[in-house]
Design a protein around this motif. Sequence first.
Motif, PDB file in Angstrom:
ATOM      1  N   SER A  87      14.340  -7.282  -5.025  1.00 56.41           N
ATOM      2  CA  SER A  87      13.204  -7.990  -5.618  1.00 56.41           C
ATOM      3  C   SER A  87      12.695  -9.057  -4.654  1.00 56.41           C
ATOM      4  O   SER A  87      11.500  -9.359  -4.627  1.00 56.41           O
ATOM      5  CB  SER A  87      13.580  -8.598  -6.973  1.00 56.41           C
ATOM      6  N   ARG A 119       8.789  -9.429  -3.474  1.00 61.66           N
ATOM      7  CA  ARG A 119       8.025 -10.686  -3.463  1.00 61.66           C
ATOM      8  C   ARG A 119       7.561 -11.015  -2.058  1.00 61.66           C
ATOM      9  O   ARG A 119       6.455 -11.515  -1.844  1.00 61.66           O
ATOM     10  CB  ARG A 119       8.888 -11.813  -4.021  1.00 61.66           C
ATOM     11  N   GLN A 162       6.787  -8.871   0.276  1.00 59.19           N
ATOM     12  CA  GLN A 162       5.634  -8.025   0.591  1.00 59.19           C
ATOM     13  C   GLN A 162       4.363  -8.571  -0.044  1.00 59.19           C
ATOM     14  O   GLN A 162       3.306  -8.604   0.561  1.00 59.19           O
ATOM     15  CB  GLN A 162       5.902  -6.598   0.114  1.00 59.19           C
ATOM     16  N   LYS A 163       4.505  -9.007  -1.271  1.00 59.14           N
ATOM     17  CA  LYS A 163       3.364  -9.563  -1.984  1.00 59.14           C
ATOM     18  C   LYS A 163       2.854 -10.814  -1.270  1.00 59.14           C
ATOM     19  O   LYS A 163       1.659 -10.994  -1.073  1.00 59.14           O
ATOM     20  CB  LYS A 163       3.812  -9.927  -3.395  1.00 59.14           C
ATOM     21  N   GLU A 190       1.084  -9.860   1.910  1.00 57.29           N
ATOM     22  CA  GLU A 190      -0.187  -9.144   1.718  1.00 57.29           C
ATOM     23  C   GLU A 190      -1.325 -10.071   1.303  1.00 57.29           C
ATOM     24  O   GLU A 190      -2.486  -9.664   1.282  1.00 57.29           O
ATOM     25  CB  GLU A 190      -0.006  -8.034   0.678  1.00 57.29           C
ATOM     26  N   ALA A 191      -0.993 -11.317   0.983  1.00 57.48           N
ATOM     27  CA  ALA A 191      -2.063 -12.260   0.648  1.00 57.48           C
ATOM     28  C   ALA A 191      -2.932 -12.546   1.860  1.00 57.48           C
ATOM     29  O   ALA A 191      -4.087 -12.940   1.739  1.00 57.48           O
ATOM     30  CB  ALA A 191      -1.467 -13.562   0.114  1.00 57.48           C
ATOM     31  N   GLN A 192      -2.374 -12.324   3.056  1.00 50.44           N
ATOM     32  CA  GLN A 192      -3.176 -12.514   4.272  1.00 50.44           C
ATOM     33  C   GLN A 192      -4.148 -11.342   4.396  1.00 50.44           C
ATOM     34  O   GLN A 192      -3.729 -10.187   4.394  1.00 50.44           O
ATOM     35  CB  GLN A 192      -2.246 -12.581   5.485  1.00 50.44           C
ATOM     36  N   PRO A 193      -5.445 -11.629   4.507  1.00 50.19           N
ATOM     37  CA  PRO A 193      -6.416 -10.528   4.458  1.00 50.19           C
ATOM     38  C   PRO A 193      -6.228  -9.494   5.559  1.00 50.19           C
ATOM     39  O   PRO A 193      -6.549  -8.323   5.360  1.00 50.19           O
ATOM     40  CB  PRO A 193      -7.768 -11.231   4.623  1.00 50.19           C
ATOM     41  N   GLU A 194      -5.711  -9.901   6.716  1.00 50.90           N
ATOM     42  CA  GLU A 194      -5.585  -8.941   7.821  1.00 50.90           C
ATOM     43  C   GLU A 194      -4.412  -7.997   7.620  1.00 50.90           C
ATOM     44  O   GLU A 194      -4.274  -7.011   8.343  1.00 50.90           O
ATOM     45  CB  GLU A 194      -5.410  -9.668   9.154  1.00 50.90           C
ATOM     46  N   VAL A 195      -3.525  -8.324   6.682  1.00 48.76           N
ATOM     47  CA  VAL A 195      -2.416  -7.417   6.391  1.00 48.76           C
ATOM     48  C   VAL A 195      -2.925  -6.409   5.362  1.00 48.76           C
ATOM     49  O   VAL A 195      -3.212  -6.751   4.228  1.00 48.76           O
ATOM     50  CB  VAL A 195      -1.190  -8.183   5.859  1.00 48.76           C
ATOM     51  N   GLY A 196      -3.059  -5.174   5.801  1.00 51.73           N
ATOM     52  CA  GLY A 196      -3.660  -4.170   4.934  1.00 51.73           C
ATOM     53  C   GLY A 196      -2.700  -3.624   3.894  1.00 51.73           C
ATOM     54  O   GLY A 196      -3.118  -3.093   2.867  1.00 51.73           O
ATOM     55  N   SER A 222       1.912  -2.904   3.002  1.00 54.23           N
ATOM     56  CA  SER A 222       3.282  -2.936   3.483  1.00 54.23           C
ATOM     57  C   SER A 222       4.077  -1.902   2.720  1.00 54.23           C
ATOM     58  O   SER A 222       3.665  -1.455   1.643  1.00 54.23           O
ATOM     59  CB  SER A 222       3.892  -4.325   3.278  1.00 54.23           C
ATOM     60  N   VAL A 223       5.204  -1.511   3.282  1.00 58.34           N
ATOM     61  CA  VAL A 223       6.026  -0.516   2.606  1.00 58.34           C
ATOM     62  C   VAL A 223       7.499  -0.808   2.887  1.00 58.34           C
ATOM     63  O   VAL A 223       7.859  -1.293   3.963  1.00 58.34           O
ATOM     64  CB  VAL A 223       5.624   0.913   3.045  1.00 58.34           C
ATOM     65  N   ASP A 237       9.578  -0.360  -2.570  1.00 55.33           N
ATOM     66  CA  ASP A 237       8.426   0.352  -3.129  1.00 55.33           C
ATOM     67  C   ASP A 237       8.824   1.736  -3.631  1.00 55.33           C
ATOM     68  O   ASP A 237       8.172   2.304  -4.497  1.00 55.33           O
ATOM     69  CB  ASP A 237       7.348   0.552  -2.050  1.00 55.33           C
ATOM     70  N   ARG A 295       4.037 -17.145   8.405  1.00 58.10           N
ATOM     71  CA  ARG A 295       4.223 -16.898   6.978  1.00 58.10           C
ATOM     72  C   ARG A 295       5.565 -16.243   6.689  1.00 58.10           C
ATOM     73  O   ARG A 295       6.193 -16.534   5.666  1.00 58.10           O
ATOM     74  CB  ARG A 295       3.076 -16.045   6.435  1.00 58.10           C
TER      75      ARG A 295
END
Lengths: 791, 339
Positions: free
Chosen positions: A485, A489, A491-492, A495-501, A503-504, A508, A581
Motif C-alpha cells: 500500500s 500511495r 505512485q499516486k 503521478e501528481a506531477q504533470p510530466e509523469v504520465g 506508473s506501474v 497495480d 519528490r
Amino acid sequence: MKNSTFGKVDATFAYLIRFRALVVAAVALVTLAMGWQASQIEVKTVFSDLLPRNHPYVEVNQRFKQTFGGSNMVSIMLEVKQGDIFDPVVLGKVQKLTVDLQQVEGIDTYQIISLASKKIKEVRASTEGVESRPLMWPDLPEGEAGLAALKAAVLNNPLVYGPYVSTDLKATLVTIDFSDGNMDYTRAFNQLMKLVDETAGDGVEVRIVGEPVLYGWVNHYLHETLTIFFAAVAALVVLLCLITRTWHGTVLPLLAGLVSAIWALGAARLMGFHLDPLVVVVAFLITAQAISNSVQLIARFDDETRQGTPGAAAAARASARNLFKPSMLAIVADAGCVLVVALTPIPLLQKISFIGTVWVLTIAISALILTPVMLSWFGSRQRFIHPVNINPLLMRILGLCSAIVTTRWRFAVLGMAGVVFVMSGLYAFNLKVGDANPGSPILWPDSSYNRDAAEINRQFQGSDRMFVVVAGKEPGALREPEVLSSMTRFQKYMEAQPEVGGSVSLADILPQVNRVLREGNPMYQELGKSAEENAELMYMFVSGSDPGDMDRYADADAKNGAVTLFFRDHQGETIRTAVARVRDYVEQHPVKGADYLLAGGLVGVLAAVNEVILAGQIEAIALALLVLVVCCTVTYRSTVAGVFFMIPVLLSNTITFSYMAWQGIGMNINTLPVVALGIGLGVDYTFYIVDGIRENLHRSHNVERAIVNALMGPGKGVLITAMTLITSVVLWHFSSLRLQADMGVLIALWLFISAFSALFIMPALVYVFRPEFIVGSKRHPIEQAEPVLVG
Amino acid sequence: MLRRLRKYGGGARGVVTLMTSSAPLVIVGGLLYAGLFVKAEAVVQKVEPPAIERRDAFYGVAAPDERTVWAVGAGGKIVRSEDGGDSWVRQSLNIDANLQGIAAWDDKTAVAVGNGGVVVATSDGGATWTRAEIPGSNNPNKLFRVRIAGDSAWAVGEFGALLRSTDRGATWTRVLPEEDRAWNDIAFVGDSGWLVGEFGALTKSTDGGATWNPVEMPNKVSLMSVAFRDARNGVAVGLAGTLLVTSDGGDSWKQVPALTREHFYSVVWDEGRWLAVGDKGVMASADAAAAQWQLGRVAEGDVSWRTQIARAGSRYFLAGSNLAVLDDGALRVAGRSRM
C-alpha cells in the motif's frame, strides 16, 4: 620577459631553423605514425561512457537493469489512421514485428514486450479456476468473436490499456531494450529502421524513439557532420587566402591545425579512446586555437619582413621569439582549463578532456615550432597571389579601435562593457542543467525523431522511464500489505506531477487479480489484507507463465521490486522535480521492511548525470578560471595580471551562458564539453594584444603609441583569426544535428566576444588603469630592449 | 584615473595600493573556495496534487441537490463539488481504507461507508468527518453501500451486514444476523424495503425494515443494485448483464433477456426512465414499464467501469474508474484536462 630568457628562446629557434630540414622530417615522421594510428580510431557512441562513475543511481541502474529495464529502452508505436488496432492486418503487423525484433543485434530478447509477446497477459476466471494467459500469443485472435474477446481483455486490463494500447484504441506500443555491451549500434539502428519501414503501410503509421535510436540518428548524420567539417575547413582556407593573399598565410595555419589533429587523434587511439560523433565540434574548437597561434606568427613574420628584417630565416626567428610568451601562455592556460573537465566523474567527459589536453599541447609543436620553421623557407619578398585586397578594410577597423581607445569613447566602451557584464551575469543564472526543452536537444524540433517522440508521448503515458527499486529487507517483503500500500500511495504521489504520465508496479497487478477472483467486481479491486492473501494473488498471476515473467515487477522471492514511472519528457527540471519528490515521499512516509532506492532507467541515469553536472559546474568553471589566473600570475609575475585577464574570459562566458539560457540550450552531457573547453577559448587574443603593448613599451615609454602599435600589429592577427573562424563556424548552422548547429553558434559567439574585448575593451582598460605589469611603475620600470644580435 | 587619485595624497594612494594588491588574492581565494566547496542548489518546482488524481477510482457518489455533489473512492478519498460537478475540492480524512458508498440528507449532512467497517459522518458539509462505531464482528466487515430512507440510514456489506442508524450516522445497530453472504444494495419506498445481494438473493420488508422475508428469484446470479419508482415497480441489476423487473412490489421478478455479458453495478429511476450502468462503459435504459430495454454506452468511446450513477437536476454523476459528469449526453471526466 627578461632579456636573458629572450636570448635563450632566440637561440633555440636559431638552432631549430638551422636544422630545419631535420625538424620538419622529424615532425613529418611522427605525423605519419600518428596518422596511421588516427586512421584506426573508432567513431562510435558507448552508452556506458555517459554514466557517471560511482553515482548511487547508476549503481542501482546497473544492478537492476537486467530485470527492470535499463536506459536503452526503445518504444515503437503502431498507429492506425482509421478505425482501431483490433484489426487482423494491424495485429498481424504487431506479431510479425515482435518476432522479427528478436533478430536485431544487441537486443535483449527477454525484454521485447508487445500485445503479441508472451509477457502481456490477462488473468481470467474460468471453470477450472483462475488462470493467467498471454493475450495474443502464440496465435492471433480468429474472426470477429476473437477480436472482440481480445478487445474486451485489453479494456479490462489496466496494465495493457493505457501502457500498451492507447486510450483511444488507435495505437499500440512495442517496447524493447538493448544490452549495454560493446555492440554495433549503427547496425542495430539500420535493422530497426528497416523493420519500421516494413511494418509501416496499409494505413498504419510507425514511430520509434529511444536513446539507441537517437544515437543511431546521430551516427546516421556522421557523414554529413564530416562533410560540414571539411566544408568549414575549406571555407577557412578560402578566407585565409582571401585575407592574407599569400601562400604561406593560407597553407601554414591549416598545416598547424592538421598536424595537431592527427597527433591528438593518434594519441587518443594510443590511449585506447574512441571518438564520439557528437564531439566533432570540439575538434573544430581546438583547431581554431591552433590556427589562431599560427596566424599570429605569420602576421608577425609579414610585419618583420615589411620592416626590413633581412632574410626569411631572421624574420621567422624574430616572430617566434617575440610571440613565444603569449603563445605559450595561451597553450598552457587552455590546456589547464581543458584538463579541469576531467574532474567531472563521467567517462565521456574525462576522455574528451584528456584528448583535448593533448590536442592543445600539440599546438606547441604544430604552430609554435613548425610554423616559424616552415616560414623560414618562404622568401622574404612576398608576391600576392590574387588582386583582391581587403587590408584597407582591416586597417579601418583597427583604426576605429585605436580611435576609441585614444578618445573619451573609451569610457563609453568600458561603461557599456560593465553594464553588459552585470546584465549577462545575472541572466546567465537562468541557464538550465539538463535538457531545457521536451524532445531531444541533439536534433531539431521538427526532425522525424522529435516528432515521433511527441506523438508517442501524446498517445501514451510517456516513453522515458525511471524505475525506483523497492528493496525489501527480508524475502517476502513485497507481500506485506504495508509495503504494497505504501507503493500504491507512492505512485499516486508521483503521478501528481504533470510530466509523469503514469506508473506501474506489483501493487497495480494484485488488485486486478483480486478483482478477477471476485467475479470481476471492481469493489474488490484492492490489495490483499494479509501477506498470505497477497502471496496467493501473486501465485495466481504467475501460475502458467514462464519463470522470469514476473521479474519486471518483483524478483522470485518477493524481496526486491520496482515502481516504474513513465515520463512525457526528460527536461532537467522534470527530472529534478521527480527525484526531489521521491526523496520527499520516502522521508515523510518511511515504511517498515523496505527501502526505496533511486533510480534506474533512462530518467534515473539522466538524473545522475544532471546531478553530477549541477554539482560540478561551479567547480569546473571556478577551477578553470583559477588555472587561468595562476598561469597569468606566474607568467607576468603579477597577481594583477591574473585578475586582468579574467575580464575578457568572464565577459565571454557570461554572454555565452546568457545566450544558452535565452535559446533554451541546457547544460547537459553533450553541451558540457564545448562549454568547458570554451572557457579558455579566445583569451589568447588578449594575450597577444597585451604582450604587443608591453613589447612596444620596451622601445618607448609612450603608452598611447604602444597601444596603437599593438592594435595595428597583433591586432591584425586577432582580427584575421576571428573573422575567418567565425565565418567558417557559421557552416555548422546547416547541420541536421541541432546540437552541432547550436555549438557552432556558441563557438562563434565566444570568438567574437573574445576578439571584441581584445580589440576594444582591453586596450581601453590598459589605457585607463595602467596596470603595473604592463606599463611598469617608477619602482619597476619596463626594461628597455637591448638590440638583439641578428644573424 | 589613478593619477587623479594620487592628487589626494598618500592616504588615498595607500588605500588604492592595498585594494589592488589584495583584490587578486581575494579573487584567487574565492575561486578556490567556490571550486572546492560551493555546490549549486537545484531549484525544484512545487507540485500541488489535484483534488482528483489520475489513479483515483470512485465507488460511490451522492447528489443531495443540484449544486452539491459528494464522491468517495479508493484510499479514503472524499471530494465535494458545490457547482454541480464543475470543480471539486478534496475533503480531508485520516483514513486510508477504500470508501465504497456515500449518502447525503442535504448539503450539510452525509455519511460514507467502506472497507474494514469504516463509517464516517459529517454534519458541517464535510469540513469535519467523524468516525462512527459499528457493532463489532470477527468477520470481514466491508460495507458496500449506504442509503437514506426517511430519518434512517441503512448500510449494507459483507457477511450479511445490514446496519441501521436513526441519528444521522452517529450510532449503528445490526438489523439482520451475520451470514456468509454479502448484501450489495438496499432500496426503500415508504415502509417497503428491498435488499439484494450475492447468489441472487433478495429479501423484502414491509414494515420499514424491522422484519425481512426472502423472495424466490428466477436465478442465482449476484445482484448488485436495486431501485423502485413506486411501491410496486422496481428493477434489480447484477452480474453478467442481469436485469430483473417487478411490477408487484417485488414479490415476483421477471428476467429481461440478457443484452450483454457485462456486469451491471447500479440502477436508478430518473423520473422518466430506468438507467443501469456497469462494466466497460455499458449503459442500459428503459421506459417506465421497464419492458423494452436498450443497450448503449455512457458516452461514445467511453469504456470505464461505473459502480454508481446519481442524478441531480439535468446532470448525472458517475462513480467508477473515474469520476464523470454526464450533461445532456456529453461526458466530462473530472480531473482530466489532458483528454
